[in-house]
Motif scaffolding. Structure first.
Motif, short mmCIF file in Angstrom:
data_model
loop_
_atom_site.label_atom_id
_atom_site.label_comp_id
_atom_site.label_asym_id
_atom_site.label_seq_id
_atom_site.Cartn_x
_atom_site.Cartn_y
_atom_site.Cartn_z
N VAL A 6 1.57 1.19 -8.08
CA VAL A 6 1.50 2.42 -7.48
C VAL A 6 0.57 3.43 -7.82
CG1 VAL A 6 2.96 4.44 -8.74
CG2 VAL A 6 4.22 2.48 -8.33
N GLY A 9 -1.87 2.67 -4.95
CA GLY A 9 -1.17 3.44 -4.02
C GLY A 9 -1.28 4.90 -3.95
N GLY A 10 -1.28 5.51 -5.36
CA GLY A 10 -1.74 6.95 -5.36
C GLY A 10 -3.14 7.15 -4.97
N GLU A 13 -3.40 7.32 -1.37
CA GLU A 13 -2.91 8.98 -0.99
C GLU A 13 -4.03 9.79 -0.93
OE1 GLU A 13 0.62 11.95 -1.93
OE2 GLU A 13 0.19 10.58 -3.36
N SER A 42 -1.13 2.72 1.39
CA SER A 42 -0.31 3.69 0.02
C SER A 42 0.95 3.31 0.13
CB SER A 42 -0.90 4.94 0.25
OG SER A 42 -0.29 5.77 -0.80
N LEU A 46 3.16 1.51 -2.89
CA LEU A 46 4.15 2.05 -3.32
C LEU A 46 5.73 1.25 -3.11
CD1 LEU A 46 5.45 4.76 -4.91
CD2 LEU A 46 5.91 5.70 -2.68
N TYR A 59 7.49 7.63 -7.85
CA TYR A 59 7.18 8.51 -6.62
C TYR A 59 6.37 9.68 -7.39
CZ TYR A 59 7.37 11.46 -2.64
OH TYR A 59 7.16 12.33 -1.64
N TRP A 62 3.18 8.62 -8.25
CA TRP A 62 2.24 8.28 -6.84
C TRP A 62 1.71 9.53 -6.31
CZ3 TRP A 62 3.79 9.45 -1.82
CH2 TRP A 62 3.20 8.54 -0.81
#
Length: 108
Positions: A6, A9-10, A13, A42, A46, A59, A62
């Motif tokens: 996560v 992945g952030g 983002e 990303s 997630l 979420y 993230w």
């Protein structure tokens, strides 16, 4: 390990938000490709993290990383204003992410 997915992945983002800006409406090929690749990475990360984490918490973390990271990159490298109010807002986002993690990060 799910939190690592996560978090990374952030960070991607942040990369896709910056790439989207730099693509200038998808008119610059390499920035557009960077955007597309970053979005895919990303979202996949997630999704993997969501196998073991509550959706609301994961979420929020993230998006918090993406929002704070994008604001920081904007201020440091893209001439976005760096007022104390903006910096404080980033601190609140980070604080919220920390509190969500402390509230419990494993799905039942």
């Amino acid at each position: 390990m799910a939190w690592l997915y996560v978090i990374v992945g952030g960070l991607f983002e942040t990369a896709f938000a910056v790439s989207l800006k730099e693509s200038q409406g998808f008119s610059r090929l390499w920035w557009t490709l960077s955007f597309a690749i970053s979005v895919i990475i990303s979202m996949v990360l997630l999704g993997i993290g969501l196998r073991d984490l509550p959706v609301g918490t994961a979420y929020a973390v993230w998006t918090g990383i993406g929002a704070a990271g994008t604001a920081i990159v904007g201020m440091l490298f893209m001439n976005d204003p760096a007022s104390m109010l903006r910096i404080s807002a980033i601190g609140l986002i980070v604080g919220g992410v920390v509190l969500l993690n402390l509230a419990g990060g494993t799905a039942h």
